[in-house]
Design a protein around this motif. Structure first.
Motif, PDB file in Angstrom:
ATOM      1  N   THR A 167     -31.193 -48.030  -9.337  1.00 43.11           N
ATOM      2  CA  THR A 167     -32.110 -48.676  -8.399  1.00 43.11           C
ATOM      3  C   THR A 167     -32.112 -50.166  -8.695  1.00 43.11           C
ATOM      4  N   TYR A 168     -32.384 -50.964  -7.649  1.00 45.48           N
ATOM      5  CA  TYR A 168     -32.252 -52.418  -7.743  1.00 45.48           C
ATOM      6  C   TYR A 168     -33.545 -53.089  -7.311  1.00 45.48           C
ATOM      7  N   LEU A 169     -33.867 -54.190  -7.969  1.00 45.96           N
ATOM      8  CA  LEU A 169     -34.991 -55.027  -7.563  1.00 45.96           C
ATOM      9  C   LEU A 169     -34.587 -56.487  -7.745  1.00 45.96           C
ATOM     10  N   TRP A 170     -34.547 -57.218  -6.633  1.00 45.52           N
ATOM     11  CA  TRP A 170     -34.216 -58.649  -6.663  1.00 45.52           C
ATOM     12  C   TRP A 170     -35.503 -59.459  -6.696  1.00 45.52           C
ATOM     13  N   SER A 171     -35.509 -60.520  -7.504  1.00 44.27           N
ATOM     14  CA  SER A 171     -36.675 -61.404  -7.589  1.00 44.27           C
ATOM     15  C   SER A 171     -36.243 -62.841  -7.343  1.00 44.27           C
ATOM     16  N   LEU A 172     -37.144 -63.602  -6.741  1.00 43.38           N
ATOM     17  CA  LEU A 172     -36.899 -65.024  -6.501  1.00 43.38           C
ATOM     18  C   LEU A 172     -37.641 -65.822  -7.566  1.00 43.38           C
ATOM     19  N   CYS A 173     -36.919 -66.746  -8.229  1.00 47.22           N
ATOM     20  CA  CYS A 173     -37.475 -67.534  -9.319  1.00 47.22           C
ATOM     21  C   CYS A 173     -37.386 -69.015  -8.980  1.00 47.22           C
ATOM     22  N   ASP A 174     -38.110 -69.834  -9.730  1.00 46.90           N
ATOM     23  CA  ASP A 174     -38.032 -71.274  -9.489  1.00 46.90           C
ATOM     24  C   ASP A 174     -36.688 -71.808  -9.989  1.00 46.90           C
ATOM     25  N   THR A 227     -35.738 -73.336 -12.479  1.00 48.37           N
ATOM     26  CA  THR A 227     -35.465 -73.201 -13.911  1.00 48.37           C
ATOM     27  C   THR A 227     -35.339 -71.742 -14.338  1.00 48.37           C
ATOM     28  N   GLY A 228     -35.525 -70.795 -13.399  1.00 47.50           N
ATOM     29  CA  GLY A 228     -35.460 -69.382 -13.732  1.00 47.50           C
ATOM     30  C   GLY A 228     -36.790 -68.780 -14.103  1.00 47.50           C
ATOM     31  N   GLY A 229     -37.867 -69.528 -13.975  1.00 51.41           N
ATOM     32  CA  GLY A 229     -39.204 -69.022 -14.294  1.00 51.41           C
ATOM     33  C   GLY A 229     -39.991 -68.668 -13.040  1.00 51.41           C
ATOM     34  N   ASN A 230     -41.216 -68.163 -13.265  1.00 49.50           N
ATOM     35  CA  ASN A 230     -42.133 -67.813 -12.168  1.00 49.50           C
ATOM     36  C   ASN A 230     -41.465 -66.903 -11.146  1.00 49.50           C
ATOM     37  N   CYS A 231     -40.858 -65.818 -11.611  1.00 50.20           N
ATOM     38  CA  CYS A 231     -40.128 -64.901 -10.725  1.00 50.20           C
ATOM     39  C   CYS A 231     -41.102 -63.962 -10.023  1.00 50.20           C
ATOM     40  N   ALA A 232     -40.799 -63.683  -8.760  1.00 52.83           N
ATOM     41  CA  ALA A 232     -41.614 -62.749  -7.979  1.00 52.83           C
ATOM     42  C   ALA A 232     -40.688 -61.842  -7.190  1.00 52.83           C
ATOM     43  N   PRO A 233     -40.973 -60.525  -7.140  1.00 50.84           N
ATOM     44  CA  PRO A 233     -40.103 -59.598  -6.402  1.00 50.84           C
ATOM     45  C   PRO A 233     -39.971 -60.005  -4.933  1.00 50.84           C
ATOM     46  N   THR A 280     -39.827 -58.872  -1.344  1.00 46.13           N
ATOM     47  CA  THR A 280     -40.329 -57.672  -0.675  1.00 46.13           C
ATOM     48  C   THR A 280     -39.496 -57.266   0.531  1.00 46.13           C
ATOM     49  N   THR A 281     -38.763 -58.206   1.127  1.00 45.61           N
ATOM     50  CA  THR A 281     -37.938 -57.886   2.288  1.00 45.61           C
ATOM     51  C   THR A 281     -36.471 -58.016   1.921  1.00 45.61           C
ATOM     52  N   GLY A 282     -35.758 -56.876   1.907  1.00 44.34           N
ATOM     53  CA  GLY A 282     -34.326 -56.892   1.603  1.00 44.34           C
ATOM     54  C   GLY A 282     -33.997 -57.023   0.145  1.00 44.34           C
ATOM     55  N   GLY A 283     -34.969 -56.871  -0.742  1.00 44.05           N
ATOM     56  CA  GLY A 283     -34.733 -57.097  -2.160  1.00 44.05           C
ATOM     57  C   GLY A 283     -34.549 -55.842  -2.984  1.00 44.05           C
ATOM     58  N   SER A 284     -34.188 -54.699  -2.349  1.00 45.49           N
ATOM     59  CA  SER A 284     -34.052 -53.451  -3.118  1.00 45.49           C
ATOM     60  C   SER A 284     -32.684 -52.809  -2.939  1.00 45.49           C
ATOM     61  N   GLY A 285     -31.720 -53.571  -2.470  1.00 49.76           N
ATOM     62  CA  GLY A 285     -30.399 -53.006  -2.236  1.00 49.76           C
ATOM     63  C   GLY A 285     -29.382 -53.459  -3.263  1.00 49.76           C
ATOM     64  N   GLU A 286     -28.164 -52.975  -3.076  1.00 49.11           N
ATOM     65  CA  GLU A 286     -27.055 -53.309  -3.974  1.00 49.11           C
ATOM     66  C   GLU A 286     -26.586 -54.743  -3.794  1.00 49.11           C
ATOM     67  N   SER A 287     -27.027 -55.381  -2.724  1.00 56.33           N
ATOM     68  CA  SER A 287     -26.709 -56.792  -2.496  1.00 56.33           C
ATOM     69  C   SER A 287     -27.929 -57.479  -1.915  1.00 56.33           C
ATOM     70  N   TYR A 288     -27.922 -58.802  -1.974  1.00 57.04           N
ATOM     71  CA  TYR A 288     -29.012 -59.576  -1.390  1.00 57.04           C
ATOM     72  C   TYR A 288     -28.439 -60.854  -0.793  1.00 57.04           C
ATOM     73  N   ASP A 322     -33.802 -72.419  -5.282  1.00 57.88           N
ATOM     74  CA  ASP A 322     -34.388 -71.464  -6.216  1.00 57.88           C
ATOM     75  C   ASP A 322     -33.286 -70.638  -6.875  1.00 57.88           C
ATOM     76  N   THR A 323     -33.664 -69.785  -7.812  1.00 63.81           N
ATOM     77  CA  THR A 323     -32.719 -68.902  -8.491  1.00 63.81           C
ATOM     78  C   THR A 323     -33.104 -67.454  -8.229  1.00 63.81           C
ATOM     79  N   LEU A 324     -32.193 -66.547  -8.593  1.00 63.81           N
ATOM     80  CA  LEU A 324     -32.421 -65.116  -8.394  1.00 63.81           C
ATOM     81  C   LEU A 324     -32.316 -64.382  -9.719  1.00 63.81           C
ATOM     82  N   GLU A 325     -32.993 -63.247  -9.769  1.00 61.89           N
ATOM     83  CA  GLU A 325     -32.973 -62.383 -10.937  1.00 61.89           C
ATOM     84  C   GLU A 325     -32.811 -60.950 -10.441  1.00 61.89           C
ATOM     85  N   LEU A 326     -31.996 -60.157 -11.125  1.00 62.33           N
ATOM     86  CA  LEU A 326     -31.734 -58.770 -10.723  1.00 62.33           C
ATOM     87  C   LEU A 326     -32.212 -57.821 -11.811  1.00 62.33           C
ATOM     88  N   THR A 327     -33.025 -56.844 -11.428  1.00 63.65           N
ATOM     89  CA  THR A 327     -33.493 -55.806 -12.353  1.00 63.65           C
ATOM     90  C   THR A 327     -32.907 -54.477 -11.922  1.00 63.65           C
TER      91      THR A 327
END
Length: 825
Positions: free
Chosen positions: A435-442, A444-450, A452-460, A469-474
């Motif tokens: 399972t995938y969860l994409w987050s958007l970060c500032d 510098t890579g901090g202050n990440c937030a999931p 909610t739209t389109g952020g649960s797939g194998e790609s984003y 901004d930057t991205l983080e993948l869980t």
């Protein structure tokens, strides 16, 4: 025939290495990043068959086997799923299969259709891309199997090369009439560019960040720009023909194999120069400075990217026939007898082997059938053997609930509106799903937030608003034993904005006339361009760039006459650039000149005279207008110029003194307006006084009347009394008038000058020839007299006489001047 690397052009290089010389190496072109996924033929877009991120350890164990309806293609292994195509049981066509990596269970399928039993496949950023022999290119959602888009490639009839997907584009080639390389947008299925080649079949493009490489029969080898399709280089052998083979990009070189007589050649990836030769019927594996090639039933390892000596040779059952793969410290090779080997890359000895039960076929890169081959990824070796697909896992796979050993990562370069992929990383216990969860970060890579739209797939796909901004993948993994703890990637690099897009076209201000300065506005652009470039163009039907005209302003040149001008503005930001062209200017008129002459430079008021104006070059349109002191001369307004060189104006002038006569050409957009002027001398006409009245006395009555005699006017004459000296520069010239003179006009060198009834005082004249003329007029008669003289300079002796003698004592004032003069030198 045994493999022969290092012969011919390679020999001087080997000798240099043996002598311990330090060689300058051309920087290698950017190549595919190693990962534990198999996303193309021979693992990656470079087709180098080399992987290090998730090394399998021996001994291996069979995890599962599937029997499919027909021959099986090379596999892809991505995020817990194995993708292959297989021939249908009978007839033409193939089917795409998505198979769970852990269990071998089929997740979904799609019939691909097409002529013959060929298809190829590639993966990038959450999509599977397939091509059939008829040129139908299809994109599927890798997770669900849903069809994203379908594109029928046109212009060619035979598509026998596997696709390669990277950096937002799918690359494939086709043959039929000549050959064509195609680039298609992964996200939209729109055709991005095409390029002609000789001859377009059987060569899966090798792709890096800077090049798209294809190699065809007779060593017709090419490198194209991945984004624009511009040809970077073309290496041409001694012939051309059908057929090609997939190139391998490694160590800054292209390993180009030829199915003709030209032989296999090694080319510099950066410039296409020939740097050596080799021989390999199958795609070699290359990595870590080594080259591994199967030939003549054996697997051979060469040092120095194939430049050095043979390190080892492994024969196995002497029927080795697959394109080799290297994973960590193991090289994998199959045999036509069904044997499968894992070979220690440091020693060349087998550390594990098994028999698959069916022949492991050699890849057929020269026909209309599936290209087969081995695949390795995520701790699993996938082997097609006939109709059977087998999976083998390494000894290090482990069991129980999955545990992450290498963190997930974001694949691809983050950019707005460009899909990014997920690499789940390395897990123990062979997960069956993720399972995938994409987050958007500032930034510098901090202050990440999931997301909610389109952020649960194998790609984003980042939006334009997320640029900077930057991205983080869980990722969370699961198998039959349970679900893992979540593992999170490092932050991605900042999301690049979209390339600039023009919203309002550039514009040109100023008058489009020779010698005038034009200015270009940038227009309006999206995505905050960081800079602009300009190119002015001259248009005469078609437009061509004006050499050196690359500033925001441009001075219209003589060469622009009879042409129109436009400017191209290129806007650039960190993502890319785009160009927009301004509307064209009006036609640049051809420059003209007007020459004005008069029939007489000095006239009496009311006398008739003629002005003539000539226009160059000859014009066939527009008008000439004559004016005196700014007032149009009656009858001389807007004289049409129809194939005329010039025009004349005849009339008279009133008043007296100097009058400025102007002739102006205008009115034809093809020719520039122009004018010329001259000064006309007008002398007031004499005032005629009527004779006094004669009062007659009536005769006496006895006298006979005598008629009065009418007095006839005396004819006028004039004679010059003085002849000026050759040294007189401001003479007074006297003359004598006789008869009934009513007007006197004097001229010096054709120009009027004040005079009385007996003399004229001239202004100071320069040396040279001069003519004085006096003209008198009376009732019914006129007379003229003139004198010509030459004014000469004073002789040198005259001026010398004014200087003081050498032995005379200078005046004090003169001394001071001399001293001052010295000081100023």
């Amino acid at each position: 025939m045994p493999l022969s690397l290092g012969s011919l052009a390679r020999k001087p290089l080997i000798a240099a290495l043996a002598a311990g010389l330090v060689l300058a190496i051309v920087p290698a072109a950017a190549e595919a990043t190693s990962s534990d996924q198999a996303v193309a033929y021979q693992l990656d877009p470079a087709h180098d068959g080399y992987q290090t991120d998730d090394p399998i350890t021996a001994p291996l164990s069979q995890a599962w086997s599937d029997t499919l309806p027909g021959a099986v293609s090379y596999p892809l292994v991505v995020n817990g799923v194995v993708y292959v195509t297989a021939s249908v049981a009978s007839g033409y066509g193939t089917t795409l299969y998505a198979i769970e990596q852990a269990t071998g269970a089929t997740l979904w399928t799609h019939a691909l259709g097409g002529t013959y039993n060929f298809s190829g496949l590639a993966y990038d950023a959450g999509q599977i891309f397939t091509i059939n022999f008829g040129g139908q290119l299809t994109a599927f959602n890798a997770s669900t199997g849903a069809t994203d888009w379908v594109l029928a490639l046109s212009g060619q009839t035979a598509f026998s090369s596997a696709p390669t997907a990277a950096n937002g584009y799918v690359y494939v080639a086709g043959a039929g009439t000549g050959g064509t390389v195609y680039a298609v947008s992964e996200s939209t299925g729109a055709l991005a560019w095409t390029a002609p080649v000789e001859n377009g079949d059987d060569s899966s493009p090798a792709v890096s960040a800077t090049g798209v490489y294809v190699t065809y029969a007779c060593d017709q080898d090419y490198d194209f720009n991945p984004v624009t399709g511009a040809l970077i280089w073309h290496f041409s052998g001694n012939c051309d023909g059908g057929g090609g083979k997939t190139p391998v990009l490694a160590g800054g070189d292209i390993f180009a194999r030829d199915n003709g007589s030209s032989g296999d050649v090694v080319l510099s990836a950066s410039g296409g120069t020939d740097v050596g030769s080799f021989e390999s019927p199958y795609a070699p594996a290359a990595g870590g400075g080594e080259l591994y090639s199967a030939s003549g039933g054996s697997l051979v390892a060469f040092a120095e990217w194939g430049l050095g000596s043979t390190e080892w040779s492994f024969s196995g059952d002497s029927h080795l026939d697959t394109a080799p793969l290297v994973d960590g410290s193991l090289a994998f090779e199959g045999s036509s007898s069904g044997e499968l080997y894992a070979i220690d890359t440091s020693t060349g000895t087998s550390v594990w082997s098994t028999n698959t039960g069916s022949a492991i076929a050699a890849p057929d890169e020269e026909g209309s059938v599936l290209v087969t081959g081995l695949g390795v990824g995520e701790n699993t070796l996938i082997v097609p053997a006939g109709k059977t697909l087998l999976a083998y896992t390494g000894a290090n796979v482990g069991s129980g609930i999955p545990s992450n050993t290498v963190a997930p990562s974001v694949t691809g370069a983050p950019a707005a509106n460009t899909a990014l992929g997920a690499d789940v990383g390395v897990w123990t216990a062979l997960p069956g799903s993720y399972t995938y969860l994409w987050s958007l970060c500032d930034p510098t890579g901090g202050n990440c937030a999931p997301i909610t739209t389109g952020g649960s797939g194998e790609s984003y796909t980042p939006t334009a608003q997320e640029a900077g901004d930057t991205l983080e993948l869980t990722v969370t993994a699961a198998n039959g034993s349970g679900t893992s703890n979540a593992s999170t990637s490092a932050p991605s690099s900042p999301i690049a904005p979209l390339a600039p897009a023009n919203q309002t076209a550039p514009a040109i201000s100023g008058t489009a006339s020779v010698g005038q300065t034009l200015s270009a506005s940038t227009g309006a652009w999206s995505s905050r361009p960081s800079g602009y470039a300009y190119q002015w163009l001259r248009c005469t039907g078609s437009c061509s760039a004006i050499t050196g005209a690359t500033a925001s302003t441009y001075v219209v040149a003589a060469a622009d006459a009879a042409a129109r001008l436009e400017v191209q503005v290129t806007a650039t930001n960190v993502t890319g650039s785009a160009t927009s062209t301004s509307p064209q200017t009006a036609l640049v008129p051809t420059p003209t000149t007007v020459t004005l002459t008069t029939s007489s430079t000095s006239i009496l008021a009311g006398d008739s005279l003629t002005f003539e104006a000539l226009v160059a070059p000859n014009v066939n349109g527009g008008t000439l207008t004559f004016a005196a002191d700014g007032t149009v001369i009656p009858g001389c307004s807007a004289i049409a110029m129809s194939s005329l060189e010039g025009a004349k104006c005849t009339g008279s002038l009133d008043g007296s003194g100097q009058v400025t006569i102007t002739a102006t050409y205008s009115g034809d957009s093809s020719f520039a307006a122009a004018s010329a002027s001259l000064t006309q001398i007008v002398t007031a006409a004499p005032i005629t006084t009527p004779p006094p009245a004669v009062i007659e006395t009536p005769p006496a009555a006895s006298e006979t009347p005598v008629p009065a005699a009418s007095a006839a006017p005396t004819p006028v004459a004039v004679a010059i009394d003085t002849n000026p000296s050759a040294r007189t520069t401001d003479p007074t010239i006297g003359y004598t008038e006789t008869g009934s003179v009513t007007s006197t006009i004097c001229t010096i060198d054709g120009l009027g000058t004040p005079c009385s009834s007996s003399s004229a005082k001239l202004s100071k004249l320069s040396s040279g020839h001069h003519t004085f003329q006096v003209k008198v007029s009376g009732a019914g008669s006129s007379a003229t007299a003139e004198v010509l003289w030459v004014i000469t300079k004073l002789p040198a002796a005259s001026s010398a006489a004014k200087k003081p003698a050498k032995d005379s004592k200078p005046h004090a004032k003169h001394k001071k001047k001399k001293k001052k003069k010295k000081q100023t030198r």
